[in-house]
Write an enzyme that holds these catalytic residues in place. Structure first.
Site, short mmCIF file in Angstrom:
data_model
loop_
_atom_site.label_atom_id
_atom_site.label_comp_id
_atom_site.label_asym_id
_atom_site.label_seq_id
_atom_site.Cartn_x
_atom_site.Cartn_y
_atom_site.Cartn_z
N CYS A 112 0.81 -1.23 0.00
CA CYS A 112 0.00 0.00 0.00
C CYS A 112 0.84 1.28 0.00
CB CYS A 112 -0.96 0.01 1.18
SG CYS A 112 -2.08 -1.39 1.16
N HIS A 257 -3.09 7.27 2.55
CA HIS A 257 -3.53 5.98 1.99
C HIS A 257 -4.91 5.63 2.58
CE1 HIS A 257 -4.00 1.88 1.02
NE2 HIS A 257 -3.65 1.41 2.21
N ASN A 287 -10.21 0.16 0.00
CA ASN A 287 -8.74 0.26 0.07
C ASN A 287 -8.17 -0.30 -1.23
OD1 ASN A 287 -6.03 -0.26 0.48
ND2 ASN A 287 -6.26 -0.90 2.60
O1 UT7 Z 1 -3.73 -1.09 3.47
C1 UT7 Z 1 -2.62 -1.61 4.16
C2 UT7 Z 1 -2.72 -1.28 5.57
N1 UT7 Z 1 -3.96 -1.83 6.11
C3 UT7 Z 1 -4.55 -1.19 7.09
O2 UT7 Z 1 -4.12 -0.13 7.47
C4 UT7 Z 1 -5.72 -1.87 7.79
C5 UT7 Z 1 -5.60 -1.64 9.27
N2 UT7 Z 1 -6.59 -2.32 10.05
C6 UT7 Z 1 -7.90 -1.97 10.09
O3 UT7 Z 1 -8.32 -1.08 9.38
C7 UT7 Z 1 -8.82 -2.65 11.07
O4 UT7 Z 1 -8.04 -3.40 11.99
C8 UT7 Z 1 -9.84 -3.59 10.39
C9 UT7 Z 1 -10.87 -2.76 9.63
C10 UT7 Z 1 -9.16 -4.55 9.44
C11 UT7 Z 1 -10.58 -4.39 11.46
O5 UT7 Z 1 -11.19 -3.49 12.39
P1 UT7 Z 1 -10.99 -3.71 13.96
O6 UT7 Z 1 -11.76 -2.66 14.63
O7 UT7 Z 1 -9.52 -3.80 14.21
O8 UT7 Z 1 -11.71 -5.07 14.19
P2 UT7 Z 1 -11.14 -6.42 14.80
O9 UT7 Z 1 -10.25 -7.11 13.82
O10 UT7 Z 1 -10.64 -6.19 16.17
O11 UT7 Z 1 -12.48 -7.24 14.91
C12 UT7 Z 1 -13.52 -6.84 15.83
C13 UT7 Z 1 -14.64 -7.85 15.72
C14 UT7 Z 1 -14.17 -9.29 15.85
O12 UT7 Z 1 -15.15 -10.02 16.53
P3 UT7 Z 1 -15.00 -10.34 18.11
O13 UT7 Z 1 -13.70 -11.09 18.21
O14 UT7 Z 1 -14.96 -9.00 18.78
O15 UT7 Z 1 -16.22 -11.14 18.40
C15 UT7 Z 1 -14.09 -9.76 14.41
O16 UT7 Z 1 -14.26 -11.15 14.31
O17 UT7 Z 1 -15.25 -7.74 14.42
C16 UT7 Z 1 -15.25 -9.01 13.79
N3 UT7 Z 1 -15.11 -8.80 12.36
C17 UT7 Z 1 -16.16 -8.59 11.56
N4 UT7 Z 1 -17.48 -8.52 11.81
C18 UT7 Z 1 -18.30 -8.26 10.76
C19 UT7 Z 1 -13.98 -8.77 11.62
N5 UT7 Z 1 -14.27 -8.54 10.33
C20 UT7 Z 1 -15.62 -8.42 10.26
C21 UT7 Z 1 -16.52 -8.17 9.22
N6 UT7 Z 1 -17.84 -8.09 9.52
N7 UT7 Z 1 -16.13 -7.97 7.95
#
Ligand code: UT7
Length: 347
Positions: A112, A257, A287
């Site tokens: 990215c 980004h 993204n």
């Molecule tokens: O482009 C290169 C660089 N990339 C980035 O900068 C991405 C950086 N990361 C992020 O933007 C975020 O970490 C994400 C958008 C990928 C994820 O958001 P988050 O707030 O960090 O969520 P998380 O991974 O901590 O997940 C929270 C909850 C989990 O459930 P539990 O364990 O709390 O029950 C996940 O299983 O959300 C769940 N979850 C989803 N739920 C519905 C994860 N993905 C999804 C989804 N839909 N698509």
């Protein structure tokens, strides 16, 4: 005075197929509400099967050359995570299809951060006298490496391409890239990865149709990536602001980004910038990795935000992990909708 790389053209392309959050929630355990609140994304564009990264790159490249008013370039630098083939690079094919004959052409692989890395490579080539005019393209077809069973990545990434033309000029001219900052930390390589298909883990060559091996898909550990992205983009942005001699409050537009609106706002916060100065178009395109910054620039122009004379800060973070930033004053260039159509919003 040193020779500077001056931005003189901008063009973009996204494939026509719009995939809404609602559409994704029909095939995976997710919801429009989760995707919007956790990322800011409302829709993304995915290429049809058979469309490759070079196809998008050629469209965006042609529009950037038209915007620059000349197809005269002597180098093409293409940033991508999704090249047409592991070998050869995609850039020579793109150059050839654009009718650029035998110009130098190579790919940059910084995930990215690729577009910001490619800008620095192109500026270096101009400063060294290796090239006078460079076409820099960021192009991706992430839809080809997303695991349809992985809701943590499939809802985030989109396909698209954006390109700029840089020419040799004077650092005092609008459009001159005033400062660069690049970095990496390979000890975090596992945070973002396609494990299979390289020399560490060559493809096994399954010729039969059927499910793809899991290691051929893109994987990301979202939480730590989020944390590192905020820290590194803020530090790297500050480094280029210092080199450009700009106070953060004097920046008109922070074009980061487009990974997550929460990351963009956290970086703005750390820099002491007003969040309203953050360009956001990830709601429309998701993204798009190496394509995201030029797509955001083009949408900022069509939205009437970005105008000639504005101070612009670009910053990115990606797999590797890698990061980078650039500062420039926006030039008076043609980027009308015929050349760079605005990416449509879903209702
Ligand atoms: O482009 C290169 C660089 N990339 C980035 O900068 C991405 C950086 N990361 C992020 O933007 C975020 O970490 C994400 C958008 C990928 C994820 O958001 P988050 O707030 O960090 O969520 P998380 O991974 O901590 O997940 C929270 C909850 C989990 O459930 P539990 O364990 O709390 O029950 C996940 O299983 O959300 C769940 N979850 C989803 N739920 C519905 C994860 N993905 C999804 C989804 N839909 N698509």
């Amino acid at each position: 005075m040193n020779t500077a790389a001056v931005l003189t053209g901008l063009g973009t392309y996204v494939p026509p197929r719009v995939v809404t959050n609602e559409e994704l929630s029909r095939t995976m355990d997710t919801s429009d509400e989760w995707i919007r609140t956790r990322t800011g994304i409302a829709q993304r564009h995915w290429a049809d099967t058979g469309t490759a990264t070079s196809d998008l790159a050629v469209e965006a490249g042609a529009r950037a050359l038209k915007s620059a008013g000349s197809a005269d370039v002597d180098l093409v630098v293409l940033a991508t995570t999704t090249p047409d083939h592991p070998c050869p690079a995609t850039a020579p094919q793109v150059a050839s299809r654009l009718g650029l004959r035998t110009v130098a052409a190579y790919d940059v692989a910084a995930v990215c951060s690729g577009f910001v890395y490619a800008l620095a490579c192109a500026a270096g080539a101009i400063a060294a006298g290796v090239a006078e005019r460079v076409l820099v393209i960021g192009a991706e077809t992430y839809s080809t490496i997303l695991n349809p069973d992985d809701r943590t990545t499939s809802v985030i990434f989109g396909d698209g391409a954006g390109a700029v033309v840089l020419r040799a000029g004077d650092p005092s001219e609008p459009g001159a890239l005033l400062a660069h900052d690049l970095g990496s930390d390979g000890s975090l390589k596992d945070l973002i990865m396609v494990p299979g298909g390289g020399s560490r883990q060559p493809v096994t060559g399954a010729a039969e149709p059927g499910p793809r091996p899991a290691d051929s898909y893109f994987g990301m550990q979202g939480k730590p990536v989020f944390r590192h992205a905020v820290t590194r983009m803020a530090e790297s942005s500050q480094a280029v602001l210092d080199r450009a001699g700009w106070a953060a409050q004097s920046v008109d537009w922070f074009v980061g980004h487009q990974a997550n609106v929460r990351i963009l706002h956290a970086v703005a916060d750390q820099l002491g910038m007003d969040k309203e100065r953050t360009v956001v178009n990830l709601d429309r395109v998701g993204n798009t990795s190496a394509a995201s910054i030029p797509l955001a620039l083009a949408d900022a122009v069509s939205d009437g935000l970005l105008a000639p004379g504005h101070r612009v800060l670009l910053s990115a973070f990606g797999g590797g992990v890698t990061w980078g930033s650039t500062a420039l004053v926006w030039p008076d260039i043609t980027t009308d909708r015929d050349i760079s159509p605005k990416t449509p919003r879903s209702s």
